[in-house]
Design a protein around this motif. Sequence first.
Motif, mmCIF file in Angstrom:
data_model
loop_
_atom_site.group_PDB
_atom_site.id
_atom_site.type_symbol
_atom_site.label_atom_id
_atom_site.label_comp_id
_atom_site.label_asym_id
_atom_site.label_seq_id
_atom_site.Cartn_x
_atom_site.Cartn_y
_atom_site.Cartn_z
ATOM 1 N N GLN A 135 -13.751 18.035 1.016
ATOM 2 C CA GLN A 135 -14.459 17.331 2.093
ATOM 3 C C GLN A 135 -15.934 17.732 2.183
ATOM 4 N N LYS A 139 -19.069 15.098 1.696
ATOM 5 C CA LYS A 139 -20.110 14.883 2.721
ATOM 6 C C LYS A 139 -21.494 15.077 2.112
ATOM 7 N N LYS A 146 -22.660 5.771 1.398
ATOM 8 C CA LYS A 146 -21.245 5.899 1.035
ATOM 9 C C LYS A 146 -21.023 5.235 -0.331
ATOM 10 N N LYS A 167 -8.757 13.050 2.493
ATOM 11 C CA LYS A 167 -9.722 13.060 3.601
ATOM 12 C C LYS A 167 -11.130 12.967 3.026
ATOM 13 N N ASN A 171 -13.704 9.829 3.619
ATOM 14 C CA ASN A 171 -15.048 10.042 4.148
ATOM 15 C C ASN A 171 -16.111 9.437 3.221
#
Length: 393
Positions: A135, A139, A146, A167, A171
Amino acid sequence: MIKKFLDLGYQPLANSYISKKKLKDKENKFKLEVGFNSKNYLVSILKTVSKEKMFNKDYPYKSSESNTMRKSFKDLSNKIKKKFKPKFIIEIGSNDGAFIKNFNRKSIVGVEPCINLAQITKQKKYITYAEYWNQKLSKKITKNKKADLIYSANTLSHIENFNEIFKAINNALSEKGILILEDPSLLKCLQNVAYDQFYCEHIYVFSTLALREILKNFDLEIFDIENTKTHGGSNRYYIKKNTNNFNKITDRVKNEIKKELKFGLDKFSTYKKFENKVKTSKIKLQKIFKELNKKKLKVIGYGATAKSCTVLNYCGIGNNNIEYFFDTTSYKINKYLPGSKILIKKYKKLNPNEVDVVYLGAWNFKEEIFNKEKSFIKNGGKFITHVPYPKII
Ligand code: JHZ
């Protein structure tokens, strides 16, 4: 509840090829057992090895080593460009760049924790994060934009922690973004009695049934599927966020699930049947080697694969059965296969005056190899394969 159905014995790490200097050292071995989770239909190995022990600066496997894989990645890249027109792609497990090299440097980034491999794409000026996918990294990569496409081939089956993987994917993916996953198909693995798909790195061999269940926990769903020939039969899953109504779910998904249910991938009894087939396969393969050795024929191996490690160690086939292996991967040459300690030599075209029978470690590249070795075959050269059952061809 996970129930064990297959015991493949104590195995060394499949990609830990041994240098001559370390040949006498004690190897680390772990118990390789495979189980079925009747709740989410997931098939996994029961004891896992830490990722740092397997995926590090010494990782030997390169995707670009075969024409088959180079072509498969190129064809898929062309399809992606045409169909999805992505502006920003992330590849998880970019290996030596076999996929990303088909894209413009500005439109793609690679994630590859094995530094020796990440270095290859970095040198070619592709942004490559030499880190494990998680994660925090997702990020960092998508701080400004994105991804409209995330691709990962033969990688997610190697990562234990679904929570972290998905996850991070959720994201990083834009609302209309597409996730494409490609991994060996459990159905094909069972149909082929290809028990060598199980080794330390392959924590999971996915069915569509299992992947569908897992994805539900992360609000993701499969909207299309393709069966591909790579790695002995794989599935390429096209996945979207639940909230994305843009990509409609095709009949191919329904049909694949039907096929898997018909075969019984939801039932423990199917896996017990597989266990019996694996045991028979072992006996047959041992018999073939025994007979060849009795006849004093010269037997070598072709393609020192991770898969071979499982077969050789499970069946107790060693350097008294196979003189050496040929392989094209520079890192593997002059090293020894883990466990069986069979020497790996630099590949040279097969010559029927030098070799009688060749064990196909890379059976998944049979077509490519048979094409390359036409003259060996024409002049009476023979191969041994254990897929779908042990035989000489
Ligand atoms: P190949 C690896 O498994 C490990 P392996 C990994 N865990 C995984 O999931 C799959 O790949 C994707 C050689 N070769 O692809 C090259 C020749 O010498 O079946 C390779 O060493 N001559 C990441 O190791 C090996 O065979 C040839 O003509 O089971 C093939 O390895 C050809 C075609 C290959 O993967």
